[in-house]
Design a protein around this motif. Structure first.
Motif, PDB file in Angstrom:
ATOM      1  N   GLY A 199      -0.056  -5.020   9.444  1.00  0.00           N
ATOM      2  CA  GLY A 199      -1.042  -5.614  10.341  1.00  0.00           C
ATOM      3  C   GLY A 199      -1.668  -6.853   9.754  1.00  0.00           C
ATOM      4  N   THR A 200      -2.615  -7.410  10.473  1.00  0.00           N
ATOM      5  CA  THR A 200      -3.244  -8.664  10.041  1.00  0.00           C
ATOM      6  C   THR A 200      -4.063  -8.491   8.765  1.00  0.00           C
ATOM      7  OG1 THR A 200      -5.110  -8.213  11.514  1.00  0.00           O
ATOM      8  CG2 THR A 200      -3.327  -9.569  12.393  1.00  0.00           C
ATOM      9  N   ALA A 201      -4.518  -7.261   8.485  1.00  0.00           N
ATOM     10  CA  ALA A 201      -5.291  -7.006   7.265  1.00  0.00           C
ATOM     11  C   ALA A 201      -4.402  -6.552   6.114  1.00  0.00           C
ATOM     12  CB  ALA A 201      -6.367  -5.953   7.531  1.00  0.00           C
ATOM     13  N   LYS A 202      -3.090  -6.380   6.380  1.00  0.00           N
ATOM     14  CA  LYS A 202      -2.112  -5.968   5.359  1.00  0.00           C
ATOM     15  C   LYS A 202      -2.465  -4.613   4.729  1.00  0.00           C
ATOM     16  CE  LYS A 202      -0.214 -10.204   5.572  1.00  0.00           C
ATOM     17  NZ  LYS A 202      -1.149 -10.934   6.417  1.00  0.00           N
ATOM     18  N   TYR A 203      -3.088  -3.706   5.503  1.00  0.00           N
ATOM     19  CA  TYR A 203      -3.461  -2.400   4.969  1.00  0.00           C
ATOM     20  C   TYR A 203      -2.253  -1.680   4.386  1.00  0.00           C
ATOM     21  CZ  TYR A 203      -7.917  -2.848   7.467  1.00  0.00           C
ATOM     22  OH  TYR A 203      -9.141  -3.279   7.913  1.00  0.00           O
ATOM     23  N   GLY A 204      -2.443  -1.114   3.207  1.00  0.00           N
ATOM     24  CA  GLY A 204      -1.385  -0.366   2.538  1.00  0.00           C
ATOM     25  C   GLY A 204      -0.482  -1.208   1.681  1.00  0.00           C
ATOM     26  N   VAL A 205      -0.442  -2.525   1.926  1.00  0.00           N
ATOM     27  CA  VAL A 205       0.400  -3.420   1.116  1.00  0.00           C
ATOM     28  C   VAL A 205      -0.399  -4.669   0.726  1.00  0.00           C
ATOM     29  CG1 VAL A 205       2.664  -2.653   1.909  1.00  0.00           C
ATOM     30  CG2 VAL A 205       1.400  -4.325   3.275  1.00  0.00           C
ATOM     31  N   ARG A 206      -1.693  -4.508   0.550  1.00  0.00           N
ATOM     32  CA  ARG A 206      -2.544  -5.651   0.218  1.00  0.00           C
ATOM     33  C   ARG A 206      -3.009  -5.557  -1.236  1.00  0.00           C
ATOM     34  NH1 ARG A 206      -7.570  -5.741   3.912  1.00  0.00           N
ATOM     35  NH2 ARG A 206      -8.894  -6.201   2.154  1.00  0.00           N
ATOM     36  N   ASN A 207      -3.268  -6.730  -1.820  1.00  0.00           N
ATOM     37  CA  ASN A 207      -3.843  -6.756  -3.165  1.00  0.00           C
ATOM     38  C   ASN A 207      -5.359  -6.812  -3.066  1.00  0.00           C
ATOM     39  OD1 ASN A 207      -4.478  -9.428  -2.498  1.00  0.00           O
ATOM     40  ND2 ASN A 207      -2.706 -10.275  -3.576  1.00  0.00           N
ATOM     41  N   GLN A 208      -6.022  -7.011  -4.183  1.00  0.00           N
ATOM     42  CA  GLN A 208      -7.486  -6.993  -4.193  1.00  0.00           C
ATOM     43  C   GLN A 208      -8.083  -8.131  -3.385  1.00  0.00           C
ATOM     44  OE1 GLN A 208      -8.601  -6.924  -8.351  1.00  0.00           O
ATOM     45  NE2 GLN A 208      -8.323  -4.704  -8.511  1.00  0.00           N
ATOM     46  N   GLU A 209      -7.309  -9.200  -3.208  1.00  0.00           N
ATOM     47  CA  GLU A 209      -7.799 -10.334  -2.413  1.00  0.00           C
ATOM     48  C   GLU A 209      -7.469 -10.176  -0.935  1.00  0.00           C
ATOM     49  OE1 GLU A 209      -5.844 -10.973  -5.301  1.00  0.00           O
ATOM     50  OE2 GLU A 209      -7.750 -10.959  -6.389  1.00  0.00           O
ATOM     51  N   GLY A 210      -6.815  -9.080  -0.585  1.00  0.00           N
ATOM     52  CA  GLY A 210      -6.459  -8.857   0.807  1.00  0.00           C
ATOM     53  C   GLY A 210      -5.174  -9.539   1.222  1.00  0.00           C
ATOM     54  N   LYS A 211      -4.406 -10.061   0.275  1.00  0.00           N
ATOM     55  CA  LYS A 211      -3.140 -10.723   0.578  1.00  0.00           C
ATOM     56  C   LYS A 211      -1.975  -9.768   0.350  1.00  0.00           C
ATOM     57  CE  LYS A 211      -4.943 -15.323  -0.600  1.00  0.00           C
ATOM     58  NZ  LYS A 211      -4.771 -16.517  -1.465  1.00  0.00           N
ATOM     59  N   LEU A 212      -0.821 -10.143   0.861  1.00  0.00           N
ATOM     60  CA  LEU A 212       0.355  -9.283   0.774  1.00  0.00           C
ATOM     61  C   LEU A 212       0.789  -9.104  -0.672  1.00  0.00           C
ATOM     62  CD1 LEU A 212       2.352  -7.818   2.709  1.00  0.00           C
ATOM     63  CD2 LEU A 212       3.829  -9.836   2.483  1.00  0.00           C
ATOM     64  N   SER A 213       1.018  -7.848  -1.047  1.00  0.00           N
ATOM     65  CA  SER A 213       1.440  -7.521  -2.409  1.00  0.00           C
ATOM     66  C   SER A 213       2.917  -7.162  -2.410  1.00  0.00           C
ATOM     67  CB  SER A 213       0.623  -6.338  -2.947  1.00  0.00           C
ATOM     68  OG  SER A 213       1.205  -5.800  -4.123  1.00  0.00           O
ATOM     69  N   ASP A 214       3.724  -7.920  -3.150  1.00  0.00           N
ATOM     70  CA  ASP A 214       5.155  -7.644  -3.232  1.00  0.00           C
ATOM     71  C   ASP A 214       5.424  -6.302  -3.898  1.00  0.00           C
ATOM     72  OD1 ASP A 214       5.533 -10.056  -2.033  1.00  0.00           O
ATOM     73  OD2 ASP A 214       6.322 -11.086  -3.803  1.00  0.00           O
ATOM     74  N   ASP A 215       4.636  -5.966  -4.900  1.00  0.00           N
ATOM     75  CA  ASP A 215       4.829  -4.691  -5.599  1.00  0.00           C
ATOM     76  C   ASP A 215       4.597  -3.511  -4.661  1.00  0.00           C
ATOM     77  OD1 ASP A 215       5.460  -5.937  -7.973  1.00  0.00           O
ATOM     78  OD2 ASP A 215       3.394  -5.877  -8.752  1.00  0.00           O
ATOM     79  N   LYS A 216       3.560  -3.589  -3.842  1.00  0.00           N
ATOM     80  CA  LYS A 216       3.280  -2.496  -2.907  1.00  0.00           C
ATOM     81  C   LYS A 216       4.342  -2.434  -1.817  1.00  0.00           C
ATOM     82  CE  LYS A 216      -1.668  -2.078  -3.761  1.00  0.00           C
ATOM     83  NZ  LYS A 216      -3.039  -2.089  -3.189  1.00  0.00           N
ATOM     84  N   LEU A 217       4.859  -3.586  -1.406  1.00  0.00           N
ATOM     85  CA  LEU A 217       5.961  -3.610  -0.452  1.00  0.00           C
ATOM     86  C   LEU A 217       7.171  -2.877  -1.016  1.00  0.00           C
ATOM     87  CD1 LEU A 217       6.130  -7.190   1.144  1.00  0.00           C
ATOM     88  CD2 LEU A 217       5.952  -5.021   2.365  1.00  0.00           C
ATOM     89  N   ARG A 218       7.491  -3.154  -2.268  1.00  0.00           N
ATOM     90  CA  ARG A 218       8.638  -2.486  -2.910  1.00  0.00           C
ATOM     91  C   ARG A 218       8.415  -0.989  -2.981  1.00  0.00           C
ATOM     92  NH1 ARG A 218       8.028  -6.869  -6.500  1.00  0.00           N
ATOM     93  NH2 ARG A 218       9.620  -8.476  -6.194  1.00  0.00           N
ATOM     94  N   ASN A 219       7.211  -0.586  -3.317  1.00  0.00           N
ATOM     95  CA  ASN A 219       6.913   0.849  -3.417  1.00  0.00           C
ATOM     96  C   ASN A 219       7.113   1.548  -2.074  1.00  0.00           C
ATOM     97  OD1 ASN A 219       6.264   0.673  -6.132  1.00  0.00           O
ATOM     98  ND2 ASN A 219       4.068   0.385  -5.757  1.00  0.00           N
ATOM     99  N   ILE A 220       6.678   0.887  -1.010  1.00  0.00           N
ATOM    100  CA  ILE A 220       6.873   1.464   0.320  1.00  0.00           C
ATOM    101  C   ILE A 220       8.363   1.510   0.656  1.00  0.00           C
ATOM    102  CG2 ILE A 220       6.457   1.142   2.791  1.00  0.00           C
ATOM    103  CD1 ILE A 220       3.956   2.005   1.347  1.00  0.00           C
TER     104      ILE A 220
END
Length: 516
Positions: A199-220
């Motif tokens: 979503g627009t807030a990148k919930y579940g795959v966001r970093n501390q700044e609220g931006k998309l986290s590649d590491d969390k994407l990989r984990n998912i």
């Protein structure tokens, strides 16, 4: 002795009754002085105490209309006839009716399927064909499922509801979209195929700044159950506004999953800050596909059309392999737990306009086999799903249909944490009524009976399976009260031959490589 005891008991009850009456009189007097001295509510000021009943009657009115006054085909957003079909299908009981249809067959927009003189015999009937999404991905997704569970977040839905949907989807063999609230343990619990929504807030795959986290994407993506990723640009109930989860619903667990603060309202941005053009959209889709190796598409309500034309032109420049793997088209009559009424009532195009147009745009530009189309928006009965397939959709999804399968009674309490059926509340007392093991069976039955119902319509039209339905099989009633072919209202597009041949050749070659 007995008379004495009886008198004492009677005296006691008389005392209780007297105190109750006195309490009621005192309460009425207090409310009278409160109402007559307050200046906020005119009715209460002019009609102390009695004026309060207005709010009670207003609250009860929607329930009385639903059960006593409205005809079977009158209610909105879903009428009693539609809900009854879903309930019967979910319970897997007889859905036949008698004495004729109560449906108005003369109102403009009514859909009719053209039965063949020689319908498909049972021995010649086939299940929905397999469709592959994302042929250029490292891990394409192939499924037969025609009807799937649309995006509903844990948070908007209760834990028992998500558990039931996950287990039911596994039993039925369809996918479940996580919604923008992130991946919860309850989504995974049933073992079904999952579509992770960004979503627009990148919930579940966001970093501390609220931006998309590649590491969390990989984990998912490392979870086998997660088959695809969907970037949500907008949703039907509130195009132009992000998700809304009231503060009382943001528990510690939900906050941890989303990466936000407990007890604070979860309000997503109304758009992706990092997607401000079609090129940036394609860049993000390609980035997620590269990181995850899985099919990536986007969801959007169609309003302004020019941007999709620009998107198609950009794909032609970049190459067909860099196109979105799918597009989920949501309708302006979509639903949600919480949305501003002006957006819900007035923004976006309905699916009957947007779905044929998008399918035609892709066909004209040789992209129809490359980009799969998923239709969403009040598709809760076989006729509506079959219509969407005939328009050109590869798949359909529903949220509220599956909510009905869970036991939703359309109480319109989704955003208040007071859902009486436990579907959208986090109140343990109300959740108690929703037993996941029982409701999972209903979810599976609903999906299976939907597939059967769409197949029945397809066979009546003389085709072997639902995905063979075309616009030529459908008539639509016009303003005159007479019907016209849907292929006349929405003519089949003429392909750009060179682009179509080139894209088909590249696609076939890609499929061969993936199969090897």
């Amino acid at each position: 002795m007995d008379n004495s005891i009886t008198l004492q008991i009677l005296s006691f009850f008389a005392l209780i009754l007297t105190l109750a009456i006195l309490g009621l009189i005192v309460t009425v007097i207090v409310l009278y002085f409160i109402d007559i001295n307050q200046s906020t509510h005119t009715i209460r000021r002019n009609y102390p105490v009695i004026g309060r009943f207005r709010y009670l009657f207003e609250h009860l009115g929607e329930f009385f209309r639903q059960y006593f006054f409205a005809m079977d085909r009158e209610e909105m957003p879903f009428n009693r006839a539609e809900r009854s079909w879903v309930y019967r299908s979910a319970k897997n009981i007889d859905a036949n009716i008698a004495f004729g249809s109560t449906r108005d067959l003369s109102s403009a927009g009514t859909v009719m399927f053209l039965n063949a003189a020689f319908p498909t015999l049972e021995k010649d009937a086939a299940l929905p064909a397999e469709v592959t999404i994302g042929p250029y991905c490292r891990q394409p997704y192939t499924t037969k499922s025609l009807f799937n569970i649309s995006a509903m977040s844990y948070g908007a839905l209760s834990a028992p509801a998500v558990r039931a949907l996950s287990a039911g989807a596994k039993q039925a063999g369809c996918w479940l979209n996580t919604g923008e609230g992130g991946l919860s343990p309850f989504h995974l619990e049933g073992g079904c195929d999952l579509v992770f929504q960004v979503g627009t807030a990148k919930y579940g795959v966001r970093n501390q700044e609220g931006k998309l986290s590649d590491d969390k994407l990989r984990n998912i993506a490392n979870r086998d159950q997660v088959k695809m990723f969907e970037v949500k640009l907008s949703q039907g109930a509130k195009p132009g506004k992000g998700g809304i989860l009231p503060a009382e619903k943001v528990s510690k667990e939900i906050a941890e999953i989303r990466g936000i603060t407990e007890g604070h309202a979860s309000i997503s941005p109304n758009g992706h800050p990092d997607i401000r053009s079609v090129d940036e959209l394609l860049d993000l889709l390609e980035h997620i596909r590269e990181i995850t190796g899985k099919p990536v598409g986007f969801k959007s309500v169609i309003g302004d059309r020019q941007w999709l034309t620009d998107l198609v032109n950009a794909i032609k420049v970049r190459g067909i392999d860099r196109a979105p793997d799918f597009i989920t088209i949501d309708s302006c009559d979509g639903g949600t737990g919480a949305a501003p009424q002006p957006l819900m009532d007035y923004v976006g195009l309905p699916l009957k306009e947007s779905l044929p147009w998008v399918c035609d745009l892709l066909t004209q530009n040789g992209l129809r086999e490359r980009i799969r189309v998923i239709a969403s928006g009040k598709l809760i009965t076989p006729s509506k799903v079959a219509w969407a397939i005939a328009c050109g959709a590869d798949f359909t999804v529903s949220a509220r249909g599956f909510m009905f399968a869970l036991g939703c009674i359309q109480a319109m309490q989704c955003h208040k944490n007071t859902c009486p059926t436990g579907v959208t509340t986090h109140d343990p007392k109300l959740q108690r009524g929703l037993v996941p093991t029982d409701k999972a069976k209903r979810v599976a039955h609903y999906q299976q009976n939907m597939t059967y119902g769409v197949g029945m319509l397809a066979h009546a039209c003389g085709v072997a399976e639902p995905r063979q339905l075309k616009r030529q099989h459908v008539h639509i009633v016009t303003q005159s009260g007479m019907s016209a072919p849907m292929s006349q209202i929405h003519p089949e597009p003429v392909r750009l031959i060179d682009d179509a041949k080139e894209s088909t050749a590249i696609l076939d070659n890609s499929m061969e490589i993936n199969n090897e």
